[in-house]
Design an enzyme around this catalytic site. Structure first.
Site, PDB file in Angstrom:
ATOM      1  N   GLY A 246       0.883  -1.247   0.115  1.00  0.00           N
ATOM      2  CA  GLY A 246      -0.057   0.045   0.080  1.00  0.00           C
ATOM      3  C   GLY A 246       0.843   1.105  -0.081  1.00  0.00           C
TER       4      GLY A 246
ATOM      5  N   CYS B 212       3.869  -1.932  12.953  1.00  0.00           N
ATOM      6  CA  CYS B 212       2.769  -1.773  12.554  1.00  0.00           C
ATOM      7  C   CYS B 212       1.605  -1.995  13.453  1.00  0.00           C
ATOM      8  CB  CYS B 212       2.486  -2.665  11.293  1.00  0.00           C
ATOM      9  SG  CYS B 212       2.709  -4.350  11.754  1.00  0.00           S
TER      10      CYS B 212
ATOM     11  N   CYS C 247       8.936 -10.469  10.706  1.00  0.00           N
ATOM     12  CA  CYS C 247       7.803 -10.383   9.686  1.00  0.00           C
ATOM     13  C   CYS C 247       8.526 -10.833   8.580  1.00  0.00           C
ATOM     14  CB  CYS C 247       7.299  -9.162   9.526  1.00  0.00           C
ATOM     15  SG  CYS C 247       6.023  -9.201   8.556  1.00  0.00           S
TER      16      CYS C 247
END
Length: 353
Positions: free
Chosen positions: A3, A193, A95
């Site tokens: 995004g 995040c 991640c």
């Protein structure tokens, strides 16, 4: 496609090369996972919508992959467990390790796609002399992200591309503006995040349902000099928020989670001459003798000269030329030679002066 502007431009550049591309956005958490009301506008949903809009503009298929269960287990749980044992973990590295370049790459290969491409600022090159894929810093040294990519394996490097590796950030934004991307001026993400307000201690209490108990602040002689408000709230090198008046500045220089104590001392107590790192990942052939490296022990730090000795395939010892401040368990020690990433591991213990 996260995004953000970087992955959007990466997709465009690959299309310009004549590649067949498909966009994928990982849904990593939902509001209730991070303590937000279900109806609250969440940045994660906006990211998905921005990625979908860019994919539509580029005329490529776009999928949202629900990886919330994997993210909870492999990233959030590790983050919580790390803090509860006294570490300061880096969830972005986990991640990348368990989701982006493992689970997501696996899904891509199942779909018959050859490569996973991301908007990371780093470079991958193939060394014909050794038959190994190498990870290098990005051309834009101010945006280089090789530190959080050091865990990539040879298989992952062979099937990953970083289209932005040779570009400057200003070039990427200018190209996104020329193309009219909705995220051309979108701010880069800075915080964890799933802790959007930066208050990780509040997140830990909300997520676990635990009220981490107060305990003693100790000086280096073991004398009680005050009270802390949950040992998870304190990190090595911290000065602010201690609530102590000791005649001279003091810093957090140790924690004992079993005893629920936090030890403070002068800044000189923060320096270490080396460290032990566990869970090593070598991108080059693992060394058999001690050798010289440049090492980073936190993301924004400049590399420091050191000698590394591989104690085993998974453990290494670093001895710095100059003592380093706040060598923090749970963070990563990443080893370089110039712009080449040699490997790295998780800091387990500082070696005192």
């Amino acid at each position: 496609m996260s995004g953000g502007v970087d992955s959007s431009v990466a997709a465009y550049l690959l299309l310009e090369q004549g590649r067949h591309c498909a966009g994928a956005t990982m849904r990593l958490y939902r509001n209730e996972d991070i303590g937000l009301p279900r109806f609250h506008s969440c940045c994660a949903q906006q990211d998905i919508e921005d990625a979908a809009e860019v994919a539509f503009q580029l005329d490529i298929p776009h999928r949202v992959l629900d990886l919330t269960a994997e993210f909870r287990e492999q990233v959030i749980q590790r983050f919580v467990q790390g803090y509860e044992r006294g570490d300061t973990p880096n969830p972005c590295i986990d991640c990348n390790r368990y989701l982006k370049f493992d689970r997501l790459l696996h899904i891509a290969r199942q779909e018959g796609l050859v490569y996973l491409a991301t908007g990371h600022y780093a470079r991958i090159v193939y060394d014909r002399s050794t038959g190994r894929y190498l990870l290098k810093k990005a051309a834009d040294t101010h945006k280089d992200q090789s530190y959080v990519l050091y865990r990539m394996t040879q298989e992952q490097l062979a099937h990953t591309q970083f289209p932005l590796g040779e570009l400057q950030k200003e070039q990427v934004r200018a190209l996104a503006e020329r193309l009219g991307f909705v995220n051309a001026r979108k701010h880069d993400s800075q915080d964890i995040c799933f802790v959007p307000d930066g208050d990780y201690a509040h997140f830990l209490e909300q997520y676990t349902g635990i009220r981490y108990p107060d305990g003693d602040l100790l000086d280096q002689a073991g004398r009680t000099v005050g009270r802390h408000h949950g040992a998870v709230r304190y990190t090595l090198g911290q000065r602010r928020g201690l609530g102590l008046a000791m005649g001279a500045p003091v810093y957090v220089c140790g924690k004992c989670m079993r005893c629920n104590t936090v030890t403070v001392g002068p800044e000189s107590a923060l320096y270490a001459r080396g460290l032990l790192a566990e869970d090593m990942n070598w991108i080059i052939d693992p060394p058999s003798v001690p050798f010289r490296v440049q090492a980073k022990i936190r993301y924004r730090q400049a590399e420091q000269w050191a000698t590394v000795t591989a104690a085993s395939e998974t453990w290494a010892r670093l001895e710095f030329d100059t003592p380093q401040r706040a060598v923090t368990p749970g963070q990563s020690a990443v080893l370089y030679r110039g712009d080449l990433v040699l490997g790295g591991g998780t800091i387990r213990e500082a070696i005192s002066l």
